[in-house]
Enzyme design. Structure first.
Site, PDB file in Angstrom:
ATOM      1  N   LYS A 191      10.621  -4.001  15.094  1.00 41.55           N
ATOM      2  CA  LYS A 191      10.817  -2.770  14.320  1.00 41.55           C
ATOM      3  C   LYS A 191      11.973  -1.952  14.913  1.00 41.55           C
ATOM      4  O   LYS A 191      12.788  -1.398  14.182  1.00 41.55           O
ATOM      5  CB  LYS A 191       9.532  -1.929  14.315  1.00 41.55           C
ATOM      6  CG  LYS A 191       8.371  -2.592  13.586  1.00 41.55           C
ATOM      7  CD  LYS A 191       8.657  -2.744  12.124  1.00 41.55           C
ATOM      8  CE  LYS A 191       7.411  -3.045  11.319  1.00 41.55           C
ATOM      9  NZ  LYS A 191       7.687  -3.217   9.899  1.00 41.55           N
ATOM     10  N   ARG A 201       7.779 -10.771  -6.779  1.00 39.74           N
ATOM     11  CA  ARG A 201       6.989 -11.017  -8.002  1.00 39.74           C
ATOM     12  C   ARG A 201       7.024  -9.771  -8.867  1.00 39.74           C
ATOM     13  O   ARG A 201       7.264  -8.659  -8.387  1.00 39.74           O
ATOM     14  CB  ARG A 201       5.558 -11.396  -7.646  1.00 39.74           C
ATOM     15  CG  ARG A 201       4.807 -10.312  -6.907  1.00 39.74           C
ATOM     16  CD  ARG A 201       3.548 -10.863  -6.267  1.00 39.74           C
ATOM     17  NE  ARG A 201       2.915  -9.876  -5.413  1.00 39.74           N
ATOM     18  CZ  ARG A 201       2.014  -9.002  -5.816  1.00 39.74           C
ATOM     19  NH1 ARG A 201       1.643  -8.983  -7.087  1.00 39.74           N
ATOM     20  NH2 ARG A 201       1.477  -8.133  -4.983  1.00 39.74           N
ATOM     21  N   TYR A 259       5.939  -6.797  17.869  1.00 41.41           N
ATOM     22  CA  TYR A 259       5.905  -5.926  16.674  1.00 41.41           C
ATOM     23  C   TYR A 259       6.827  -4.724  16.857  1.00 41.41           C
ATOM     24  O   TYR A 259       7.700  -4.450  16.018  1.00 41.41           O
ATOM     25  CB  TYR A 259       4.451  -5.486  16.417  1.00 41.41           C
ATOM     26  CG  TYR A 259       4.286  -4.563  15.231  1.00 41.41           C
ATOM     27  CD1 TYR A 259       4.379  -5.049  13.934  1.00 41.41           C
ATOM     28  CD2 TYR A 259       4.033  -3.201  15.401  1.00 41.41           C
ATOM     29  CE1 TYR A 259       4.223  -4.205  12.838  1.00 41.41           C
ATOM     30  CE2 TYR A 259       3.867  -2.356  14.317  1.00 41.41           C
ATOM     31  CZ  TYR A 259       3.966  -2.855  13.036  1.00 41.41           C
ATOM     32  OH  TYR A 259       3.815  -2.016  11.959  1.00 41.41           O
ATOM     33  N   LEU A 312      -1.743   3.352   9.181  1.00 43.42           N
ATOM     34  CA  LEU A 312      -1.798   3.798   7.784  1.00 43.42           C
ATOM     35  C   LEU A 312      -3.238   3.853   7.305  1.00 43.42           C
ATOM     36  O   LEU A 312      -3.983   2.872   7.459  1.00 43.42           O
ATOM     37  CB  LEU A 312      -0.992   2.834   6.904  1.00 43.42           C
ATOM     38  CG  LEU A 312       0.494   2.714   7.227  1.00 43.42           C
ATOM     39  CD1 LEU A 312       1.133   1.593   6.394  1.00 43.42           C
ATOM     40  CD2 LEU A 312       1.218   4.035   6.978  1.00 43.42           C
ATOM     41  N   GLY A 327       7.098  -5.473   4.493  1.00 44.99           N
ATOM     42  CA  GLY A 327       6.607  -5.897   5.803  1.00 44.99           C
ATOM     43  C   GLY A 327       5.458  -6.864   5.667  1.00 44.99           C
ATOM     44  O   GLY A 327       4.778  -6.908   4.655  1.00 44.99           O
ATOM     45  N   GLU A 370       0.820  -1.218   0.000  1.00 42.72           N
ATOM     46  CA  GLU A 370       0.000   0.000   0.000  1.00 42.72           C
ATOM     47  C   GLU A 370       0.854   1.268   0.000  1.00 42.72           C
ATOM     48  O   GLU A 370       0.557   2.208  -0.735  1.00 42.72           O
ATOM     49  CB  GLU A 370      -0.952  -0.007   1.203  1.00 42.72           C
ATOM     50  CG  GLU A 370      -1.961  -1.150   1.188  1.00 42.72           C
ATOM     51  CD  GLU A 370      -2.938  -1.071   0.018  1.00 42.72           C
ATOM     52  OE1 GLU A 370      -3.056   0.003  -0.591  1.00 42.72           O
ATOM     53  OE2 GLU A 370      -3.568  -2.099  -0.293  1.00 42.72           O
TER      54      GLU A 370
HETATM   55  N1  LIG Z   1      -0.507  -1.154   8.641  1.00 46.89           N
HETATM   56  C1  LIG Z   1      -0.223  -0.092   9.369  1.00 46.89           C
HETATM   57  O1  LIG Z   1      -1.127   0.638   9.864  1.00 46.89           O
HETATM   58  C2  LIG Z   1       1.226   0.283   9.607  1.00 46.89           C
HETATM   59  C3  LIG Z   1       1.513   1.351  10.468  1.00 46.89           C
HETATM   60  C4  LIG Z   1       2.848   1.748  10.617  1.00 46.89           C
HETATM   61  C5  LIG Z   1       3.860   1.073   9.958  1.00 46.89           C
HETATM   62  N2  LIG Z   1       3.559   0.006   9.152  1.00 46.89           N
HETATM   63  C6  LIG Z   1       4.670  -0.651   8.464  1.00 46.89           C
HETATM   64  O2  LIG Z   1       4.820  -0.040   7.189  1.00 46.89           O
HETATM   65  C7  LIG Z   1       5.384  -0.986   6.255  1.00 46.89           C
HETATM   66  C8  LIG Z   1       4.564  -0.977   4.974  1.00 46.89           C
HETATM   67  O3  LIG Z   1       3.220  -1.259   5.294  1.00 46.89           O
HETATM   68  P1  LIG Z   1       2.113  -1.407   4.133  1.00 46.89           P
HETATM   69  O4  LIG Z   1       0.834  -1.656   4.836  1.00 46.89           O
HETATM   70  O5  LIG Z   1       2.261  -0.292   3.164  1.00 46.89           O
HETATM   71  O6  LIG Z   1       2.622  -2.748   3.434  1.00 46.89           O
HETATM   72  P2  LIG Z   1       1.756  -3.893   2.704  1.00 46.89           P
HETATM   73  O7  LIG Z   1       0.644  -3.279   1.932  1.00 46.89           O
HETATM   74  O8  LIG Z   1       1.410  -4.942   3.709  1.00 46.89           O
HETATM   75  O9  LIG Z   1       2.844  -4.439   1.681  1.00 46.89           O
HETATM   76  C9  LIG Z   1       3.959  -5.131   2.167  1.00 46.89           C
HETATM   77  C10 LIG Z   1       4.993  -5.346   1.082  1.00 46.89           C
HETATM   78  O10 LIG Z   1       5.933  -6.312   1.593  1.00 46.89           O
HETATM   79  C11 LIG Z   1       5.977  -7.418   0.687  1.00 46.89           C
HETATM   80  N3  LIG Z   1       6.090  -8.675   1.424  1.00 46.89           N
HETATM   81  C12 LIG Z   1       5.302  -9.104   2.431  1.00 46.89           C
HETATM   82  N4  LIG Z   1       5.668 -10.351   2.809  1.00 46.89           N
HETATM   83  C13 LIG Z   1       6.697 -10.711   1.998  1.00 46.89           C
HETATM   84  C14 LIG Z   1       7.493 -11.879   1.883  1.00 46.89           C
HETATM   85  N5  LIG Z   1       7.318 -12.938   2.669  1.00 46.89           N
HETATM   86  N6  LIG Z   1       8.458 -11.889   0.949  1.00 46.89           N
HETATM   87  C15 LIG Z   1       8.654 -10.826   0.139  1.00 46.89           C
HETATM   88  N7  LIG Z   1       7.928  -9.689   0.179  1.00 46.89           N
HETATM   89  C16 LIG Z   1       6.963  -9.635   1.113  1.00 46.89           C
HETATM   90  C17 LIG Z   1       4.665  -7.391  -0.075  1.00 46.89           C
HETATM   91  O11 LIG Z   1       4.838  -8.083  -1.291  1.00 46.89           O
HETATM   92  P3  LIG Z   1       3.607  -8.903  -1.983  1.00 46.89           P
HETATM   93  O12 LIG Z   1       2.733  -7.859  -2.602  1.00 46.89           O
HETATM   94  O13 LIG Z   1       4.298  -9.778  -2.953  1.00 46.89           O
HETATM   95  O14 LIG Z   1       2.920  -9.630  -0.868  1.00 46.89           O
HETATM   96  C18 LIG Z   1       4.432  -5.885  -0.230  1.00 46.89           C
HETATM   97  O15 LIG Z   1       5.178  -5.388  -1.310  1.00 46.89           O
HETATM   98  C19 LIG Z   1       5.411  -2.324   6.975  1.00 46.89           C
HETATM   99  O16 LIG Z   1       6.707  -2.552   7.426  1.00 46.89           O
HETATM  100  C20 LIG Z   1       4.469  -2.122   8.165  1.00 46.89           C
HETATM  101  O17 LIG Z   1       4.837  -2.908   9.273  1.00 46.89           O
HETATM  102  C21 LIG Z   1       2.269  -0.378   8.947  1.00 46.89           C
END
Ligand SMILES: NC(=O)c1ccc[n+]([C@@H]2O[C@H](COP(=O)([O-])OP(=O)(O)OC[C@H]3O[C@@H](n4cnc5c(N)ncnc54)[C@H](OP(=O)(O)O)[C@@H]3O)[C@@H](O)[C@H]2O)c1
Length: 241
Positions: free
Chosen positions: A149, A55, A145, A172, A95, A31
């Site tokens: 981090k 991918r 978590y 997010l 992540g 995202e």
């Molecule tokens: N969610 C929240 O509210 C929040 C808040 C603060 C910080 N964060 C952190 O911000 C970061 C980005 O979050 P997001 O929600 O934008 O990410 P996301 O939409 O969950 O996307 C995660 C990315 O990591 C890749 N990924 C996940 N598992 C993998 C694996 N086993 N091997 C290779 N690639 C993998 C995914 O690839 P695929 O598309 O191939 O799966 C995707 O490109 C993360 O580190 C998260 O912890 C999140």
């Protein structure tokens, strides 16, 4: 944190663009990563962008910036070190979640894959590494978590990039493709609170992405090699267009 005015940002972008730097993005299918890619293509600041992921993505052809894709196996990352060669800037939006991958799988992705990628990037000549971490990251936290981090933030510090920007966004806000019921409820509640207090509990992924793109064109702050952008800083920098 000093935030440039729109006119200053325009000049910063132009001088950055003239340097013809290259970057890679880890997590461009996610995202935040997809917003970052869109931002970098909308306001082209790099001569080439390389997406490193597990991918290949279907992308529309970019008008200004060539986009390369490197498909890697994160379990055998040393075999793919060439993908990390020769980039000036590296963005990491990688992540997973404990719900999706389990505790061990979460540590593997959010710590091991991220750190290993940073090490290969540094060996490949990367000077500025930009990490998407999280609000509350803390290596001594009792929450897995936040602890993971915090640990990965610290381990990457030791990798020794010329410049290292740590982004610590709160929840997010985005229309997430993947179903995450807990986060969905949190986003609905926090989305409402964001009307009253926009910078406290949440941040839109587009704002994080723009803040990252704006950060790299700015000179490092006060000669500090490591800069931490908390949620309010991300809002401030990401709202400058
Ligand atoms: N969610 C929240 O509210 C929040 C808040 C603060 C910080 N964060 C952190 O911000 C970061 C980005 O979050 P997001 O929600 O934008 O990410 P996301 O939409 O969950 O996307 C995660 C990315 O990591 C890749 N990924 C996940 N598992 C993998 C694996 N086993 N091997 C290779 N690639 C993998 C995914 O690839 P695929 O598309 O191939 O799966 C995707 O490109 C993360 O580190 C998260 O912890 C999140």
């Amino acid at each position: 944190m000093a935030v440039p005015k729109p006119e200053e940002l325009k000049n910063l972008r132009e001088s950055f663009r003239a340097k013809k730097q290259t970057c890679f993005i880890l997590g461009a299918s996610g995202e935040t990563g997809k917003e970052l890619l869109a931002e970098i293509l909308r306001e082209p600041i790099f001569s080439t962008v390389t997406l490193i992921g597990r991918r290949k993505l279907d992308l529309e052809e970019s008008l200004h910036t060539p986009v390369k894709q490197e498909v890697v196996d994160f379990e055998k990352l040393d075999e793919f070190s060439a993908a990390f060669q020769g980039h000036d800037v590296g963005f990491c939006c990688l992540g997973t979640t404990k719900a999706k991958a389990g505790d061990d799988g979460f540590v593997r992705v959010d710590h091991d894959y991220v750190l290993h990628s940073a090490e290969l990037a540094k060996a490949g000549g990367c000077r500025h590494f930009v990490l998407q971490s999280t609000k509350g990251a803390d290596a001594s936290s009792s929450f897995l978590y936040l602890r993971v981090k915090g640990k990965v933030e610290n381990r990457i510090k030791a990798v020794g990039f010329d410049r290292y920007s740590i982004f610590r966004p709160a929840v997010l806000l985005c229309d997430r493709r993947e179903s995450r019921p807990g986060e969905w409820v949190a986003r609905k509640v926090l989305g409402a609170i964001a009307y009253v207090c926009p910078t406290f509990y949440s941040v839109p992924t587009v704002t994080v992405a723009r803040a990252m793109a704006n950060d790299v064109v700015m000179p490092g702050r006060d000669n500090q090699k490591v800069e931490i952008l908390e949620n309010a800083d991300i809002h401030a920098l990401g709202n400058v267009k």
